[in-house]
Design an enzyme around this catalytic site. Structure first.
Site, PDB file in Angstrom:
ATOM      1  N   ASP A  68       0.880  -1.231  -0.088  1.00 20.84           N
ATOM      2  CA  ASP A  68       0.154   0.076  -0.007  1.00 20.84           C
ATOM      3  C   ASP A  68       1.076   1.282   0.034  1.00 20.84           C
ATOM      4  O   ASP A  68       1.890   1.286   0.875  1.00 20.84           O
ATOM      5  CB  ASP A  68      -0.910  -0.009   1.308  1.00 20.84           C
ATOM      6  N   ASN A  84     -12.717  -2.916   2.960  1.00 20.75           N
ATOM      7  CA  ASN A  84     -13.995  -1.957   3.305  1.00 20.75           C
ATOM      8  C   ASN A  84     -14.918  -2.301   1.994  1.00 20.75           C
ATOM      9  O   ASN A  84     -14.297  -2.204   0.700  1.00 20.75           O
ATOM     10  CB  ASN A  84     -13.270  -0.575   3.192  1.00 20.75           C
ATOM     11  N   GLN A 125     -14.774   2.646   1.990  1.00 19.97           N
ATOM     12  CA  GLN A 125     -13.834   2.278   0.640  1.00 19.97           C
ATOM     13  C   GLN A 125     -13.448   3.379  -0.253  1.00 19.97           C
ATOM     14  O   GLN A 125     -14.364   4.449  -0.331  1.00 19.97           O
ATOM     15  CB  GLN A 125     -14.657   1.226  -0.073  1.00 19.97           C
ATOM     16  N   HIS A 132     -10.238  -5.119  -2.987  1.00 22.34           N
ATOM     17  CA  HIS A 132      -9.143  -5.197  -2.221  1.00 22.34           C
ATOM     18  C   HIS A 132      -9.167  -5.727  -0.645  1.00 22.34           C
ATOM     19  O   HIS A 132      -9.901  -5.210  -0.130  1.00 22.34           O
ATOM     20  CB  HIS A 132      -8.028  -4.288  -2.551  1.00 22.34           C
ATOM     21  N   HIS A 155      -7.023  -5.491   2.717  1.00 24.21           N
ATOM     22  CA  HIS A 155      -5.767  -4.982   3.386  1.00 24.21           C
ATOM     23  C   HIS A 155      -5.118  -6.089   4.211  1.00 24.21           C
ATOM     24  O   HIS A 155      -5.961  -6.598   5.138  1.00 24.21           O
ATOM     25  CB  HIS A 155      -6.200  -3.903   4.204  1.00 24.21           C
TER      26      HIS A 155
HETATM   27  P1  5GP Z   1      -9.703   1.431   0.806  1.00 25.34           P
HETATM   28  O1  5GP Z   1      -9.851   2.954   1.556  1.00 25.34           O
HETATM   29  O2  5GP Z   1     -10.347   1.575  -0.716  1.00 25.34           O
HETATM   30  O3  5GP Z   1     -10.118   0.361   1.585  1.00 25.34           O
HETATM   31  O4  5GP Z   1      -8.269   1.469   0.606  1.00 25.34           O
HETATM   32  C1  5GP Z   1      -7.592   1.857  -0.524  1.00 25.34           C
HETATM   33  C2  5GP Z   1      -5.950   1.722  -0.482  1.00 25.34           C
HETATM   34  O5  5GP Z   1      -5.380   1.968  -1.357  1.00 25.34           O
HETATM   35  C3  5GP Z   1      -5.556   2.737   0.688  1.00 25.34           C
HETATM   36  O6  5GP Z   1      -4.956   2.241   1.767  1.00 25.34           O
HETATM   37  C4  5GP Z   1      -4.484   3.654  -0.273  1.00 25.34           C
HETATM   38  O7  5GP Z   1      -3.533   4.153   0.455  1.00 25.34           O
HETATM   39  C5  5GP Z   1      -4.080   2.627  -1.350  1.00 25.34           C
HETATM   40  N1  5GP Z   1      -3.880   3.193  -2.448  1.00 25.34           N
HETATM   41  C6  5GP Z   1      -4.676   4.110  -3.260  1.00 25.34           C
HETATM   42  N2  5GP Z   1      -4.086   4.205  -4.366  1.00 25.34           N
HETATM   43  C7  5GP Z   1      -2.897   3.501  -4.711  1.00 25.34           C
HETATM   44  C8  5GP Z   1      -1.970   3.211  -5.376  1.00 25.34           C
HETATM   45  O8  5GP Z   1      -2.020   3.966  -6.621  1.00 25.34           O
HETATM   46  N3  5GP Z   1      -1.035   2.340  -5.342  1.00 25.34           N
HETATM   47  C9  5GP Z   1      -1.125   1.681  -4.148  1.00 25.34           C
HETATM   48  N4  5GP Z   1       0.008   0.999  -3.903  1.00 25.34           N
HETATM   49  N5  5GP Z   1      -1.788   1.932  -3.042  1.00 25.34           N
HETATM   50  C10 5GP Z   1      -2.906   2.838  -3.234  1.00 25.34           C
END
Ligand code: 5GP
Ligand code: ZN
Length: 137
Positions: free
Chosen positions: A32, A88, A95, A101, A103
């Site tokens: 991440d 999420n 999300q 995805h 985590h």
């Molecule tokens: P969510 O909030 O949707 O559960 O998690 C999205 C996650 O994706 C966040 O922890 C954020 O840091 C990560 N993230 C967002 N854009 C990118 C990206 O371009 N590359 C990587 N490796 N992680 C990303």
């Protein structure tokens, strides 16, 4: 199965570079970019599904097996003291990227991260009402 505007589709396909920890035909596991702790990673299916509600059973079961494999590997290599799986679904639940995805968050004593909720204090009757709503036809 992909969505043209989806950044995780591009990362999963290798079109945008990522710090990849694992890859097979169906999944890529990447670090991440905004990690909660050292080693915070994401399991991405290569197919595009918006979130858990759309994830087929055949991929859902593999996600958990892969999560376990990565957790064991991180415990061995990073010597983390614990591990959170976080997943999420929809904006209200946190999300921000709408490609399924999971985590993978290694936890370390004193890491200062808080992953949790404020516990409620429902009466027994309220719990029973909820149970019926969910479980009974
Ligand atoms: P969510 O909030 O949707 O559960 O998690 C999205 C996650 O994706 C966040 O922890 C954020 O840091 C990560 N993230 C967002 N854009 C990118 C990206 O371009 N590359 C990587 N490796 N992680 C990303
Ligand atoms: Zn996607």
């Amino acid at each position: 199965m992909r969505e043209e505007s989806c950044i995780f589709c591009k990362i999963a396909a290798g079109e945008i570079p990522s710090k990849t920890l694992y890859e097979d035909e169906e999944f890529r596991v990447i670090l991440d970019l905004g990690p909660a702790t050292k080693g915070h990673a994401l399991i991405l299916p290569k197919n595009h599904y918006r979130n858990l509600f759309e994830l087929p059973d055949s991929e859902a079961e593999k996600v958990m097996v892969l999560a376990k494999k990565m957790a064991l590997q991180m415990r061995e290599k990073l010597h983390c003291d614990g591990f959170n799986l976080v997943q999420n679904n929809e904006e209200v639940a946190g999300q921000t990227v709408f490609h399924f995805h999971m985590h993978l968050i290694p936890r370390y004593k004193g890491d200062g991260q808080i992953i949790g909720w404020k516990p409620g204090k429902p009466e027994e009757a309220e719990l029973e009402t909820v149970r019926k709503t969910i479980a009974e036809e």
